[in-house]
Every structure is written in C-alpha cells, then in structure tokens.
Design a protein around this motif. Sequence first.
Motif, short mmCIF file in Angstrom:
data_model
loop_
_atom_site.label_atom_id
_atom_site.label_comp_id
_atom_site.label_asym_id
_atom_site.label_seq_id
_atom_site.Cartn_x
_atom_site.Cartn_y
_atom_site.Cartn_z
N GLN A 1 0.83 -1.20 0.00
CA GLN A 1 0.00 0.00 0.00
C GLN A 1 0.88 1.26 0.00
O GLN A 1 0.61 2.23 -0.72
CB GLN A 1 -0.91 -0.01 1.23
N LYS A 2 1.94 1.22 0.78
CA LYS A 2 2.85 2.37 0.83
C LYS A 2 3.56 2.57 -0.51
O LYS A 2 3.83 3.69 -0.94
CB LYS A 2 3.88 2.19 1.95
N VAL A 3 3.89 1.44 -1.16
CA VAL A 3 4.52 1.51 -2.48
C VAL A 3 3.57 2.18 -3.48
O VAL A 3 3.98 3.02 -4.28
CB VAL A 3 4.95 0.10 -2.96
N ILE A 4 2.29 1.81 -3.39
CA ILE A 4 1.30 2.40 -4.31
C ILE A 4 1.12 3.90 -4.01
O ILE A 4 0.99 4.72 -4.93
CB ILE A 4 -0.03 1.61 -4.23
N GLU A 5 1.17 4.25 -2.74
CA GLU A 5 1.10 5.68 -2.39
C GLU A 5 2.30 6.43 -2.96
O GLU A 5 2.18 7.55 -3.46
CB GLU A 5 1.05 5.84 -0.86
N TYR A 6 3.46 5.77 -2.90
CA TYR A 6 4.68 6.36 -3.48
C TYR A 6 4.51 6.55 -4.99
O TYR A 6 4.83 7.60 -5.56
CB TYR A 6 5.87 5.46 -3.17
N LEU A 7 3.97 5.51 -5.64
CA LEU A 7 3.72 5.56 -7.09
C LEU A 7 2.81 6.72 -7.45
O LEU A 7 3.04 7.44 -8.43
CB LEU A 7 3.05 4.27 -7.54
N ALA A 8 1.75 6.90 -6.67
CA ALA A 8 0.78 7.96 -6.93
C ALA A 8 1.46 9.33 -6.80
O ALA A 8 1.24 10.23 -7.60
CB ALA A 8 -0.39 7.84 -5.97
N GLN A 9 2.29 9.46 -5.80
CA GLN A 9 3.01 10.70 -5.55
C GLN A 9 3.98 11.02 -6.70
O GLN A 9 4.00 12.14 -7.21
CB GLN A 9 3.80 10.53 -4.25
N ARG A 10 4.74 10.01 -7.13
CA ARG A 10 5.81 10.24 -8.10
C ARG A 10 5.43 9.98 -9.55
O ARG A 10 6.13 10.41 -10.45
CB ARG A 10 7.03 9.35 -7.75
N LYS A 11 4.36 9.21 -9.75
CA LYS A 11 3.92 8.86 -11.12
C LYS A 11 5.05 8.24 -11.93
O LYS A 11 5.31 8.61 -13.08
CB LYS A 11 3.33 10.08 -11.82
N GLU A 12 5.72 7.28 -11.31
CA GLU A 12 6.78 6.56 -12.02
C GLU A 12 6.15 5.47 -12.90
O GLU A 12 5.04 5.00 -12.61
CB GLU A 12 7.74 5.90 -11.02
N PRO A 13 6.85 5.07 -13.96
CA PRO A 13 6.33 4.01 -14.83
C PRO A 13 6.10 2.71 -14.03
O PRO A 13 6.95 2.32 -13.24
CB PRO A 13 7.44 3.81 -15.86
N GLN A 14 4.93 2.09 -14.28
CA GLN A 14 4.62 0.87 -13.54
C GLN A 14 3.83 -0.09 -14.40
O GLN A 14 3.18 0.31 -15.37
CB GLN A 14 3.85 1.21 -12.25
N SER A 15 3.89 -1.34 -14.04
CA SER A 15 3.13 -2.36 -14.73
C SER A 15 2.53 -3.28 -13.67
O SER A 15 3.27 -3.88 -12.89
CB SER A 15 4.06 -3.16 -15.66
N GLY A 16 1.19 -3.33 -13.63
CA GLY A 16 0.55 -4.24 -12.69
C GLY A 16 -0.59 -3.64 -11.90
O GLY A 16 -1.47 -4.35 -11.45
N VAL A 17 -0.58 -2.31 -11.74
CA VAL A 17 -1.62 -1.67 -10.95
C VAL A 17 -2.48 -0.78 -11.85
O VAL A 17 -1.95 -0.08 -12.72
CB VAL A 17 -1.03 -0.80 -9.82
N LYS A 18 -3.79 -0.86 -11.65
CA LYS A 18 -4.67 0.14 -12.28
C LYS A 18 -4.86 1.21 -11.22
O LYS A 18 -5.44 0.97 -10.15
CB LYS A 18 -6.00 -0.54 -12.65
N LEU A 19 -4.30 2.37 -11.53
CA LEU A 19 -4.18 3.39 -10.49
C LEU A 19 -4.86 4.70 -10.89
O LEU A 19 -4.59 5.24 -11.96
CB LEU A 19 -2.67 3.63 -10.23
N VAL A 20 -5.73 5.17 -10.04
CA VAL A 20 -6.35 6.48 -10.24
C VAL A 20 -5.85 7.38 -9.11
O VAL A 20 -5.96 7.04 -7.93
CB VAL A 20 -7.90 6.40 -10.23
#
Lengths: 306, 252
Positions: free
Chosen positions: B149-168
């Motif tokens: 969950q913290k990793v996904i929060e980090y992803l949302a913050q930074r908008k780094e390239p990712q594969s695997g999560v559908k993120l809004v």
Amino acid sequence: MERRLFLRNIAGIGGAVALGQWPFETWAGTNAESLKITILHTNDQHSRLEPFPKTDRLAGRGGVVNRARILSKIRSEEANVLLFDAGDIFQGTPYFNFYKGRPEIELMSQMGYDAVTMGNHDFDGGLELYVKQIKEYAKFPVLVANYDFKGTVMEGLAQPYKIFTVKGVKIGVFGLGIDPKGLIPEKLFGGTKYLDPIKTANETATFLRQEKKCSLVVCLSHLGYKMSDGEMSDLVMAPQTKDIDLIIGGHTHTFLNEPTALKNLVGKPVLVNQAGWGGASLGRLDFTFDRVSKQVFFTSHSVSIQ
Amino acid sequence: MKKNILLIALFASSLTACTRYFIAKPAQLRPIAVSDTASAPSGALSQQIAAYLQPYRDSLETNMNTVLVKSPRRLSKGVPESELGNLMADILREMGQERLGKPVDLAITNNGGIRTDFPAGNITLGNVYEVMPFDNELVAITLTGETMQKVIEYLAQRKEPQSGVKLVIDKATNKPLEATIGGKPLDLKQTYTLITSDYMAVSSDMAAIVKNNQGFQILRYLMRDAIADYLRRKGQQNQELNPTKDGRTTVK
C-alpha cells in the motif's frame, strides 16, 4: 594551524620535498649519489578504452592509445618507471559487456602495468571471469592483502604484496580491497573473507619495511579517498598506519592535483594520491633517494591524458 | 592566555617538524615538465595498442548497429503514463517474471532512469544503451499488503512508470483514489512480489519503504539486457513495438 603549515611545506607540487629518512643499508645496486624512481598510477578505469565521448564532462580525455603515447614519452625520459592501478578495471562501457574484460587486461599487459589491486566492480562478472582474464592475459600480479580468498577460485592467484627491486632499492607494494558489504553481491564475493584494512595494512607494511628492508612502501587501495560519515577510507586509514609512504587510491573517482600529505601514527608523512577515473588522468610521483643526505624526496604531477 | 601558549607551542613544534623534513634539494632533482602531454608522439606502443583495439571497436560498432526491432513511431517518456514508460515497466515485469520463475504483481522503474527516446523505425542495440546507459540490475522484493500500500502511495506521488496496478490518482492530493492489482483490490493480508531496479530498491526514495520486506533477491540481470532481450524477441517474432497509453495510471 599546525596542519596547514605542515601541508604547505610537505605537499607543494613542483618543488622537491623531503619525505624523511629511509633505510639505505640495502641500497647496493648502484654507486650513484642518488636514484630516481617514477611511480605512475591509474584507478577506476571502468573499461574506458576510448576517450570520453563528446557528451561527457571529460570529453576527449583518456583512451588507451593516448595513455600509451604518454607512457612511452615518460619512459623515454626516465630510467626507472613503475606503473600501478588501484582497481575497478572492469565495467562501465559496452567493451566490458561484449568482451568481458579481456581487452582491458590484455591492453594493461601491453602498457606494462607492474601490479594492480581489485576494485568492487572487478567482481561484476563473477570471480571466475576475473580469474580467467587475469590467468590468461595479465602479465602483472593482482595484490590484495585484506581479502582472504581461501577456498575460492582466486586462491593462489592474488598475492598480498610484491617487492620491486630497482637498482638495489626495494619498493614494497601491497593492495587493499574495500568492504564488500552493500557494494558487492554476496553471490559474487562468494567465500572471500574481508579482513580489517588498517590492521592488515600495518602488519603488511611493517613486514615490508622491517623484515624485507623496503625503502619505500606503497599501498594500492580501493577504499576510497574520503567517504561520508567517517567510514573507512584512505584519509581515515593513513593517520592510523605506520610504515606506509604512499597510498595510491581509487573508488571515489577523486581528481587530485597533488597528493594529500598526512602524518601517520609515529608522526611521519604519508602521501595519499588518486587520479580521477576512466584513464582521464595519470598520477605521477617521482621519488629521489639521495645517498648523501640519506633522505627521500618527491615531486608530483597530475598528467592529463588526452 | 593558556590558549595562546598552547598555540605557540603547537607552532614551534610544527616548525621543528618541518625543519626535520626540509633539507637542501639535491642538484639533479627538478620538477619535470610532463604537462605538455599533447606533444607526446605516437610510437611503437601506441600504434600497437591502436591496432589491437581496432577489431574490437569494429565488432562493437557492428553489434551496436544490430537492429533488434522496429517501432512505427517515436516512443517518449512522460507522466502520469507514457508509451515508453509503460513499455519499460512491462518489459521489467515480463522479463523479471521469467528470470524469477514465478508471477510478479508489480514492476516499477523510474522516469529519471530513462535517458532518451526510442526513435521511429529501426531500434538498435546502441539505442538500448542510450535509453539505459546505467548498469542497473533487476531485483525481486516480496512485500506484505501493508508495505505494498505504501509503495502504491509512493507511485501515486511520483507517477513513475509501472506495470501491474490500475491506479487512479487524486489531482489535488496526489494520493491514490483507486488501486487494483491484477483486477483485485489490494489485500492487506496477502504478500506481493515487486520487480524493480537495484537503484530504485536501494538508493531512491522508495528504498525506505521496501526496506521493510519479506524477501529481497538480486536477479543478476541487467535492465539493459532485459530490454534488449525483449526487443530482440519481438523482432524475431516479426512484431513491431506497439506500446500504448492504456490508462493504467490516470489523474482525476
């Protein structure tokens, strides 16, 4: 205040500076009043066989062909030249990815390297690969005193030290590797044991000086010039040593215009030098052993390779 | 006063220390002018070295010019998602999964590590080196749902390239509004497998999060090799690259 005065007087470039008294009893190879020995060194070559590309801050610097030209020039001017490298020969350009370190080692043999130590990136292709390239293509020894290679493929290949005898003057050279923790994957470091660098350095240097009567003791170090948080480095180690005269460093890619002079445990000077990286510079120290005054002097230059 | 005496004593001792080391220069010891390196002529050694290097250079050039795959258009990076970013993260996930030998839930790389575009037309190995000049390796990290969950929060913050999560991502707060992994909502009780670069895992701001892990494995597989292997395979299968912005990362 004390330190500033000391540095200014001891480490002035260009001028000749006395390093202190040396054992001269072993100096029998020549009747000359003085003997000059030139020590050249590189570190962190990182497979940079070509000069740095146009896009780099060091554009046009380095390249083995340029280095060879300059080495030939210095050797044509000086009778007694030794050439060392302080590790991280491997990794950094496609040459390493494609040819796995063979041209790096073979070229260093052609350039007449006298000894090298190991850097953390020299483990990058695995110890087996390093051993293969050294066994097949190196005409120089690998010196590492603080890695215990017992039970690994390196066993018997790396030596802790080597003594070079130049017209009767003995130069003892030994190597130090960096703490692999967090730097070298365990799988690659394998069964190698890392030994305390300062303890090993002092034991080796004292042996070279006292037992083997070396007039100059040189440490090839991949510990790094200066690390954050006071971690082990050449600057941390040097004041805790005795019997080392010169530390030729690497790892931190530090460009120095002149060696840093520090006082060792017994108040004698110890020099720390490093030549940037990628073969962009060649470190040069000329030591003159003077029979009349029984002193050793040095001058230093940082030679830009281009 | 006491301090002054100490200073004088130090000064005096340093003077004696200096006189101990400083004596007259021997006559023949002069600084040597070696800075004039440009005038060092080429000779037997440098010619030998140049001749030795030439076939390696030629062969390297041939390798670098090898066409791996074609791309119908230029591929660039960007946020919140991009064709090149999505491609990189998909490659990381697919090739990492193969190397690891088990399913991977999420792959993350960083926009900063993607150094240039892939051109339209032929993509060569040289292009791969330009896009990914760093010797970053793939690492596989096992994480609890809570850390994920913290990793996904980090992803949302930074908008780094990712594969695997559908993120809004919430536009105002940069916090995740919705996140599904493999089509399912995040399960805090499950463990997840993340593939990323050793740089991201050890040296980035994400390092502090994934430090708390259930397993950490260096795959001994360079990202650059993973990219080249993937592109070569596509080329051999006569496929063109066709990454899309598939809406995996959106801002609302």
